[in-house]
Design an enzyme around this catalytic site. Structure first.
Site, PDB file in Angstrom:
ATOM      1  N   CYS A 163       0.584  -1.127  -0.073  1.00 44.66           N
ATOM      2  CA  CYS A 163      -0.030   0.006   0.024  1.00 44.66           C
ATOM      3  C   CYS A 163       0.742   1.290  -0.074  1.00 44.66           C
ATOM      4  O   CYS A 163       0.208   2.348  -0.218  1.00 44.66           O
ATOM      5  CB  CYS A 163      -0.917   0.270   1.266  1.00 44.66           C
ATOM      6  SG  CYS A 163      -1.821  -1.574   1.371  1.00 44.66           S
ATOM      7  N   HIS A 295      -3.387   7.977   5.643  1.00 43.42           N
ATOM      8  CA  HIS A 295      -3.457   6.596   5.171  1.00 43.42           C
ATOM      9  C   HIS A 295      -4.977   6.055   5.386  1.00 43.42           C
ATOM     10  O   HIS A 295      -5.650   5.626   4.342  1.00 43.42           O
ATOM     11  CB  HIS A 295      -2.447   5.696   5.807  1.00 43.42           C
ATOM     12  CG  HIS A 295      -2.557   4.307   4.872  1.00 43.42           C
ATOM     13  ND1 HIS A 295      -1.962   4.358   3.790  1.00 43.42           N
ATOM     14  CD2 HIS A 295      -2.567   3.161   5.410  1.00 43.42           C
ATOM     15  CE1 HIS A 295      -2.027   3.062   3.318  1.00 43.42           C
ATOM     16  NE2 HIS A 295      -2.204   2.347   4.436  1.00 43.42           N
ATOM     17  N   GLU A 306      -2.036   5.462  13.447  1.00 43.57           N
ATOM     18  CA  GLU A 306      -1.844   6.859  12.577  1.00 43.57           C
ATOM     19  C   GLU A 306      -2.106   8.052  13.339  1.00 43.57           C
ATOM     20  O   GLU A 306      -1.360   8.968  13.454  1.00 43.57           O
ATOM     21  CB  GLU A 306      -2.581   6.520  11.258  1.00 43.57           C
ATOM     22  CG  GLU A 306      -2.055   7.840  10.339  1.00 43.57           C
ATOM     23  CD  GLU A 306      -2.569   7.857   8.903  1.00 43.57           C
ATOM     24  OE1 GLU A 306      -2.202   8.673   8.182  1.00 43.57           O
ATOM     25  OE2 GLU A 306      -3.591   6.880   8.731  1.00 43.57           O
ATOM     26  N   LYS A 327      -9.838   7.763   1.279  1.00 39.89           N
ATOM     27  CA  LYS A 327     -10.276   6.361   0.874  1.00 39.89           C
ATOM     28  C   LYS A 327     -11.572   6.243   1.113  1.00 39.89           C
ATOM     29  O   LYS A 327     -12.407   5.123   0.763  1.00 39.89           O
ATOM     30  CB  LYS A 327      -9.438   5.471   1.680  1.00 39.89           C
ATOM     31  CG  LYS A 327      -7.889   5.266   1.303  1.00 39.89           C
ATOM     32  CD  LYS A 327      -7.111   4.168   2.073  1.00 39.89           C
ATOM     33  CE  LYS A 327      -5.788   4.057   1.804  1.00 39.89           C
ATOM     34  NZ  LYS A 327      -4.927   5.428   1.904  1.00 39.89           N
ATOM     35  N   HIS A 332      -9.529   1.975  -1.181  1.00 42.97           N
ATOM     36  CA  HIS A 332      -8.184   1.694  -1.136  1.00 42.97           C
ATOM     37  C   HIS A 332      -7.656   1.307  -2.334  1.00 42.97           C
ATOM     38  O   HIS A 332      -7.732  -0.088  -2.719  1.00 42.97           O
ATOM     39  CB  HIS A 332      -8.021   0.747   0.380  1.00 42.97           C
ATOM     40  CG  HIS A 332      -6.526   0.740   0.627  1.00 42.97           C
ATOM     41  ND1 HIS A 332      -5.372   1.132  -0.187  1.00 42.97           N
ATOM     42  CD2 HIS A 332      -6.039   0.291   1.790  1.00 42.97           C
ATOM     43  CE1 HIS A 332      -4.294   1.105   0.701  1.00 42.97           C
ATOM     44  NE2 HIS A 332      -4.439   0.304   1.902  1.00 42.97           N
ATOM     45  N   PHE A 391       1.452  -3.125   4.395  1.00 43.64           N
ATOM     46  CA  PHE A 391       1.494  -4.314   5.174  1.00 43.64           C
ATOM     47  C   PHE A 391       3.183  -4.393   5.007  1.00 43.64           C
ATOM     48  O   PHE A 391       3.690  -4.076   3.893  1.00 43.64           O
ATOM     49  CB  PHE A 391       0.687  -5.169   4.334  1.00 43.64           C
ATOM     50  CG  PHE A 391      -0.521  -5.520   4.940  1.00 43.64           C
ATOM     51  CD1 PHE A 391      -1.000  -4.921   6.149  1.00 43.64           C
ATOM     52  CD2 PHE A 391      -1.704  -6.125   4.309  1.00 43.64           C
ATOM     53  CE1 PHE A 391      -2.136  -4.877   6.829  1.00 43.64           C
ATOM     54  CE2 PHE A 391      -2.887  -6.332   4.891  1.00 43.64           C
ATOM     55  CZ  PHE A 391      -3.112  -5.731   5.949  1.00 43.64           C
TER      56      PHE A 391
END
Length: 404
Positions: A163, A295, A306, A327, A332, A391
């Site tokens: 990502c 994010h 975050e 998002k 996403h 990830f």
């Protein structure tokens, strides 16, 4: 010698629109591009929603021979690149071609092509596939086709960091121009994972929402996949000024970090190091930052981690920041997500409009920042950050300033 780097072109196709103006209009209106998936075997999926590019006909843009070579993620890339380069007004020949390249991000590459051919071989029992399957599905296909289409003969490659792929790619492009390795770089990212296998794989992680993406809301219950591309023209400032180019924003800083802790659980410390590093790299004081495109996946783990990282870096200044996740509108885009989200940063700097976090229902004390809930906001912003945390614990943060 260190060169300043600016953005002179932008292009996109995503669930909110097939170009930049349509996408920004949707962001300003807080429109949701997430809806029911229209893919093969959707009835076999537990998750049936996504930020799908609708109203798209590949035959309207590419001929039959091109379609045999271009996976959907490559098609999206080429369309967005066409828009970005059209805006920048650049052509490439001679030394200019040699000093211009392509760095793009993607996570899955030609996943639609893989999915279709697994079906053909394993389900339908076919023993032959098209001879161009490998060049169609390889992760670097989009970057290679962009380089060939526009005669970009300089450094060209693909970054795959889940990502964070787009942010890592744009960071590399920025550093190449800043260091003098290149004068112009086409950069950004694309993704098209909304096929049966792509969605089924993400279902297995149990991080997906079945109804909506609600970042930072106490009622959030997971992420929603999207698809599309965001492509930009990064250019040396003096080069852009010399030719009288319109400048959208300045790329002022970049940093990346590794959590080195867990393959899926995010780390506050890793995220904070990347955010602080981008400020340090750009010589930016914390008080200068007005907006962060988060994010903000809508998962319980990401959003609170975050927010904690932002609070750690900015301290008392965190309460004055605006932080939103687009998002919630376009989904996403995995490897392409940072690129589409950079448009929200440009809109904040250029137009003074902050894209909202839609779907926000209930305050979460672990996400106690100004998340610009549900409606866009007018505000003057001098510096914006774009966060990407992947990830594998791979983090990449870009810092942008108003056009000089």
């Amino acid at each position: 010698m260190s060169h300043r780097v600016v953005i002179t072109g932008a292009g996109t196709i995503n669930a909110l629109g097939h170009d930049v103006p349509a996408t920004l209009e949707a962001m300003r209106e807080g429109r949701c591009g997430i809806g029911p998936l229209d893919i093969r075997d959707v009835d076999r999926l537990a998750v049936k929603i996504g930020g799908q590019v609708t109203g798209y006909d590949e035959h309207a843009h590419f001929n039959r021979q091109q379609i045999s070579l271009y996976d959907r993620f490559t098609q999206f890339t080429l369309l967005a690149a066409r828009e970005a380069l059209g805006q920048a007004g650049l052509s490439f020949s001679g030394d200019m071609a040699d000093r211009s390249g392509v760095v793009l991000g993607t996570s899955g590459g030609g996943l639609n092509t893989q999915d279709e051919n697994y079906r053909a071989v394993y389900e339908e029992g076919k023993n032959r596939v098209h001879p161009f399957i490998v060049p169609k599905l390889m992760n670097n296909a989009a970057a290679s086709h962009v380089s060939m289409e526009w005669n970009l003969r300089g450094p060209s490659f693909t970054v795959a960091t889940a990502c964070a792929s787009s942010n890592h790619a744009m960071g590399q492009a920025y550093q190449m121009i800043r260091s003098g390795m290149a004068d112009v770089m086409i950069t950004g990212g694309s993704e098209s994972m909304l096929c049966f296998g792509g969605v089924k794989a993400w279902e297995g992680l149990r991080v997906m929402s079945k109804d909506a993406c609600r970042p930072f809301s106490a009622t959030r219950n997971g992420m929603v996949q999207g698809e599309g591309a965001g492509i930009f023209v990064f250019e040396r400032l003096d080069h852009a000024k010399k030719r009288g180019a319109e400048i959208l924003a300045e790329v002022a800083g970049f940093a990346m970090s590794s959590d080195a802790s867990d393959i899926v659980m995010p780390s506050k410390q890793g995220a904070a190091r990347a955010i602080a590093g981008a400020l340090r790299d750009g010589g930016i004081d914390r008080g200068q930052v007005g907006y962060i495109n988060a994010h903000g996946t809508g998962t319980a783990a990401n959003d609170k981690t975050e927010c904690a990282a932002v609070a750690d870096v900015f301290g008392a200044q965190a309460d004055k920041l605006m932080l939103s996740s687009t998002k919630s509108m376009h989904g996403h885009l995995i490897g392409g997500t940072g690129a589409v989200e950079l448009l929200a940063c440009i809109m904040a700097l250029r137009d003074g409009v902050i894209a909202p976090t839609i779907g926000y229902e209930e305050f979460d004390p672990e996400c106690a920042l100004d998340v610009v809930p549900n409606e866009a906001r007018e505000a003057r912003v001098e510096v914006a950050l774009s966060n990407a945390f992947a990830f594998g614990g791979l983090n990449a943060v870009l810092a942008l300033k108003k056009a000089p």
